[in-house]
Write a protein that holds these residues in place. Structure first.
Motif, PDB file in Angstrom:
ATOM      1  N   SER A 237       0.809  -1.075   0.086  1.00 35.43           N
ATOM      2  CA  SER A 237      -0.133   0.065   0.049  1.00 35.43           C
ATOM      3  C   SER A 237       0.825   1.238  -0.135  1.00 35.43           C
ATOM      4  O   SER A 237       0.581   2.180  -0.699  1.00 35.43           O
ATOM      5  CB  SER A 237      -1.204   0.093   1.325  1.00 35.43           C
ATOM      6  OG  SER A 237      -1.908  -1.078   1.359  1.00 35.43           O
ATOM      7  N   ARG A 238       2.062   1.282   0.816  1.00 29.75           N
ATOM      8  CA  ARG A 238       2.825   2.209   0.767  1.00 29.75           C
ATOM      9  C   ARG A 238       3.390   2.609  -0.671  1.00 29.75           C
ATOM     10  O   ARG A 238       3.823   3.747  -0.929  1.00 29.75           O
ATOM     11  CB  ARG A 238       3.888   2.393   1.879  1.00 29.75           C
ATOM     12  CG  ARG A 238       2.940   2.401   3.195  1.00 29.75           C
ATOM     13  CD  ARG A 238       4.100   2.421   4.357  1.00 29.75           C
ATOM     14  NE  ARG A 238       3.465   2.576   5.488  1.00 29.75           N
ATOM     15  CZ  ARG A 238       4.036   2.326   6.810  1.00 29.75           C
ATOM     16  NH1 ARG A 238       5.415   2.238   6.849  1.00 29.75           N
ATOM     17  NH2 ARG A 238       3.205   2.696   7.804  1.00 29.75           N
TER      18      ARG A 238
ATOM     19  N   GLU B 202       1.141   4.116  -2.917  1.00 31.24           N
ATOM     20  CA  GLU B 202       0.919   5.680  -2.657  1.00 31.24           C
ATOM     21  C   GLU B 202       2.153   6.323  -3.209  1.00 31.24           C
ATOM     22  O   GLU B 202       1.953   7.384  -3.892  1.00 31.24           O
ATOM     23  CB  GLU B 202       1.071   5.861  -1.322  1.00 31.24           C
ATOM     24  CG  GLU B 202      -0.497   5.679  -0.671  1.00 31.24           C
ATOM     25  CD  GLU B 202      -0.567   5.927   0.814  1.00 31.24           C
ATOM     26  OE1 GLU B 202       0.026   6.906   1.285  1.00 31.24           O
ATOM     27  OE2 GLU B 202      -1.297   5.165   1.613  1.00 31.24           O
TER      28      GLU B 202
ATOM     29  N   GLY C 127       1.736   6.652  -6.893  1.00 33.08           N
ATOM     30  CA  GLY C 127       0.620   7.455  -7.428  1.00 33.08           C
ATOM     31  C   GLY C 127      -0.780   6.701  -7.595  1.00 33.08           C
ATOM     32  O   GLY C 127      -1.807   7.181  -7.982  1.00 33.08           O
ATOM     33  N   VAL C 128      -0.766   5.273  -7.456  1.00 28.78           N
ATOM     34  CA  VAL C 128      -1.866   4.668  -7.368  1.00 28.78           C
ATOM     35  C   VAL C 128      -2.332   4.310  -5.998  1.00 28.78           C
ATOM     36  O   VAL C 128      -1.629   4.671  -5.063  1.00 28.78           O
ATOM     37  CB  VAL C 128      -1.897   3.185  -8.261  1.00 28.78           C
ATOM     38  CG1 VAL C 128      -1.362   3.704  -9.472  1.00 28.78           C
ATOM     39  CG2 VAL C 128      -0.815   2.321  -7.626  1.00 28.78           C
ATOM     40  N   LYS C 129      -3.882   4.192  -5.948  1.00 29.15           N
ATOM     41  CA  LYS C 129      -4.468   4.083  -4.437  1.00 29.15           C
ATOM     42  C   LYS C 129      -4.387   2.598  -3.964  1.00 29.15           C
ATOM     43  O   LYS C 129      -4.867   2.384  -2.808  1.00 29.15           O
ATOM     44  CB  LYS C 129      -5.600   4.940  -4.420  1.00 29.15           C
ATOM     45  CG  LYS C 129      -5.363   6.285  -5.158  1.00 29.15           C
ATOM     46  CD  LYS C 129      -4.845   6.962  -3.892  1.00 29.15           C
ATOM     47  CE  LYS C 129      -4.690   8.397  -4.237  1.00 29.15           C
ATOM     48  NZ  LYS C 129      -3.441   9.152  -3.759  1.00 29.15           N
ATOM     49  N   VAL C 130      -4.395   1.596  -4.851  1.00 25.45           N
ATOM     50  CA  VAL C 130      -4.607   0.201  -4.429  1.00 25.45           C
ATOM     51  C   VAL C 130      -3.305  -0.460  -4.431  1.00 25.45           C
ATOM     52  O   VAL C 130      -2.681  -0.424  -5.343  1.00 25.45           O
ATOM     53  CB  VAL C 130      -5.634  -0.249  -5.279  1.00 25.45           C
ATOM     54  CG1 VAL C 130      -7.133   0.393  -4.996  1.00 25.45           C
ATOM     55  CG2 VAL C 130      -5.696  -0.191  -6.675  1.00 25.45           C
ATOM     56  N   TRP C 131      -3.073  -1.463  -3.593  1.00 20.65           N
ATOM     57  CA  TRP C 131      -1.821  -2.165  -3.548  1.00 20.65           C
ATOM     58  C   TRP C 131      -2.061  -3.054  -4.547  1.00 20.65           C
ATOM     59  O   TRP C 131      -0.903  -3.582  -4.917  1.00 20.65           O
ATOM     60  CB  TRP C 131      -2.170  -2.933  -2.209  1.00 20.65           C
ATOM     61  CG  TRP C 131      -3.025  -3.969  -1.694  1.00 20.65           C
ATOM     62  CD1 TRP C 131      -4.288  -3.611  -1.102  1.00 20.65           C
ATOM     63  CD2 TRP C 131      -3.110  -5.249  -2.133  1.00 20.65           C
ATOM     64  NE1 TRP C 131      -5.109  -4.711  -1.033  1.00 20.65           N
ATOM     65  CE2 TRP C 131      -4.234  -5.696  -1.684  1.00 20.65           C
ATOM     66  CE3 TRP C 131      -2.203  -6.222  -2.631  1.00 20.65           C
ATOM     67  CZ2 TRP C 131      -4.907  -7.080  -1.818  1.00 20.65           C
ATOM     68  CZ3 TRP C 131      -2.505  -7.218  -2.874  1.00 20.65           C
ATOM     69  CH2 TRP C 131      -3.817  -7.869  -2.282  1.00 20.65           C
TER      70      TRP C 131
END
Length: 116
Positions: A69-70, A73, A76-80
């Motif tokens: 997940s980090r 981020e 620039g994408v929000k999902v792992w």
């Protein structure tokens, strides 16, 4: 046969060597035992896709996908799971290209020997 050899060799050698050992393994395996171009393209692709997907999930599930997940981020994408898909497809693509190159290298060497 090619699928199993690449899967096992990559699993064992990636424990001690860098990720790009899949290039050497795919090239050598498809160059030595690849029967057709189709097998030499798709066997490394699916072997590395399965291996990297399994290992990524094995490492990511126990910590609730915190690192993935980090990294998502940071990219620039929000999902792992998008990071998981991109990394497995990238590794599979590299292995597939290496496998087809190994097969065609063997064909080129064999045709050169028969013409001489």
């Amino acid at each position: 046969m090619v699928f199993i050899v690449i899967l096992i060799a990559s699993f064992l050698l990636q424990m001690v060597l860098p990720w790009w050992i899949i290039v050497v393994i795919s090239f050598a395996t498809c160059g030595l035992i690849g029967k057709t171009a189709k097998i030499s393209l798709w066997s490394p692709f699916f072997a590395i896709l399965l291996l990297w997907l399994g290992m990524a999930l094995f490492k990511s599930i126990p910590n609730q996908h915190l690192l993935a997940s980090r990294v998502a981020e940071m990219l620039g994408v929000k999902v792992w799971w998008m990071v998981l898909i991109v990394s497995t497809l990238l590794g599979a693509f590299v292995a597939a290209i290496s496998g087809i190159c190994g097969y065609h290298f063997r064909k080129a060497v064999l045709s050169k020997n028969t013409n001489a």
